[in-house]
Write an enzyme that holds these catalytic residues in place. Structure first.
Site, short mmCIF file in Angstrom:
data_model
loop_
_atom_site.label_atom_id
_atom_site.label_comp_id
_atom_site.label_asym_id
_atom_site.label_seq_id
_atom_site.Cartn_x
_atom_site.Cartn_y
_atom_site.Cartn_z
N TRP A 16 -58.20 -24.97 83.03
CA TRP A 16 -56.76 -25.17 83.22
C TRP A 16 -56.44 -26.64 83.46
CZ3 TRP A 16 -52.30 -24.84 81.80
CH2 TRP A 16 -51.15 -24.75 82.58
N LYS A 110 -53.43 -21.47 92.44
CA LYS A 110 -52.64 -20.29 92.76
C LYS A 110 -53.39 -19.47 93.79
CE LYS A 110 -50.42 -20.24 88.22
NZ LYS A 110 -50.20 -19.52 86.95
N LYS A 195 -50.20 -12.43 91.70
CA LYS A 195 -50.55 -11.85 90.39
C LYS A 195 -52.06 -11.75 90.21
CE LYS A 195 -51.82 -15.88 88.30
NZ LYS A 195 -52.86 -16.23 87.34
N THR A 252 -51.44 -12.10 83.11
CA THR A 252 -52.72 -12.03 83.82
C THR A 252 -53.24 -10.60 83.90
OG1 THR A 252 -51.95 -13.91 85.13
CG2 THR A 252 -53.89 -12.78 85.92
#
Length: 338
Positions: A16, A110, A195, A252
């Site tokens: 990422w 996250k 998530k 996700t």
């Protein structure tokens, strides 16, 4: 007015971090990527590639890399923090004295920190000693491989300082990557952290052989409990209907590219946490750790999080996937909008 973002440091050369560095370089920014391993930096500079994390993806010439954090950070207008949530504090502490004054600090992580139960932006403010208005977060459907392949996607850049968010928005807009601004940092961060845990639940269900109805039910009820927690922390409930909430959750929970969903599938097939980690090339999915801190945050606020708590007990207390399913489907009936 916030000055334009021209030079960017991205700290963390995983999939990422490298992908977001590519996005900003494709948007015309001078981007320097910090990689912990010198051989990764050399591959980026010499071959315009990061084969360890993004095999087959060509990286732009405007993107250079280094294993020296001081070199990466020199003169940066924005510093993108692309390290796992539970290592953010230690990494940032080692970089703190190198940060250019007034630079925008951008979190890609996250999660909720174990122990302190702080969101990532709060960790950054505490460690770097900067005001909340100087910190932005990126959230949304951010499956790195698809973005690196330049498949169209949208995301959210959240910052309490709207002008700073707009400057970042301009700095990462390309023909395949569209960003929206938001000032609800709390909601965007809780959507991103929650998530991962719900994706584990969806993976567990898939590993047990369940199909689309089960996944849709977990996504919808998972969104409801994440929104309850976020609202209790002061988030705007509408944020959870947007890219950082529903958008990120659907991607996700549904994609085989999602590490959390894939990890959950191994657990659903009856494998242990260690076996799932081994199958995941030694990497633990973020949700495995975040489920503990998210549930602790729910306990602190008196917010019921049945799916997250079930995932926590599967991961850390030996609850079987079959027992998890039976518990969730057998909960007392109640109104949907409670």
């Amino acid at each position: 007015m916030t000055a334009p973002v021209r030079r960017v440091a991205v700290l963390g050369a995983g999939s990422w971090g490298t992908t977001f560095a590519k996005v900003m370089a494709d948007a015309g920014r001078d981007v320097r990527l910090w990689a912990r391993r010198p051989e990764v930096a050399a591959a980026v500079n010499e071959r315009h590639a990061n084969p360890d994390y993004l095999p087959g993806i060509a990286l732009p010439a405007l993107l250079t890399a280094t294993s020296d954090p001081a070199e990466a950070l020199e003169g940066a207008d924005a510093v993108v923090l692309a390290v796992p949530s539970q290592t953010l504090r230690a990494n940032l502490a080692s970089w703190r004295d190198l940060l250019p004054p007034g630079c925008t600090l951008v979190s890609l992580a996250k999660g909720v920190e174990l122990g302190t139960l702080l969101r990532m932006s709060e960790v950054i403010c505490e460690v770097a000693g900067v005001p909340a208005e100087q910190v932005a977060v990126v959230s949304g459907p951010n499956l790195a491989r698809e973005i690196a392949a330049e498949e169209p996607t949208a995301t959210v850049i959240a910052c309490a300082d709207h002008d700073r968010a707009v400057a970042l928005q301009h700095a990462c807009t390309t023909g395949y990557f569209r960003s929206y601004t938001n000032t609800d940092v709390v909601g965007c961060e809780l959507g991103g952290a929650g998530k991962n845990v719900i994706a584990l639940a969806c993976g567990i269900a898939a590993g047990m052989g369940f199909g689309d109805n089960t996944r849709a039910s977990l996504i919808t009820r998972g969104l409801a409990e994440t929104a309850r927690l976020g609202t209790a922390l002061g988030a705007d409930p509408l944020t959870f209907a947007g890219l950082a909430g529903l958008g990120d959750l659907v991607a996700t929970c549904s994609s085989p590219l999602s590490r959390n969903r894939t990890f959950g599938e191994h657990l659903g097939r009856g494998e242990s946490l260690a076996q799932a980690e081994a199958a995941n090339h030694g990497q633990v999915a973020e949700g495995v750790k975040s489920c503990k801190s998210i549930c602790a945050l729910g306990d602190r606020l008196g917010v019921e999080l049945p799916i997250a708590d079930a995932v926590r007990r599967v991961c850390h207390e030996g609850l079987s996937a079959a027992e998890m399913g039976k518990e969730l489907i057998s909960r007392a009936p109640r109104p949907e909008s409670e």
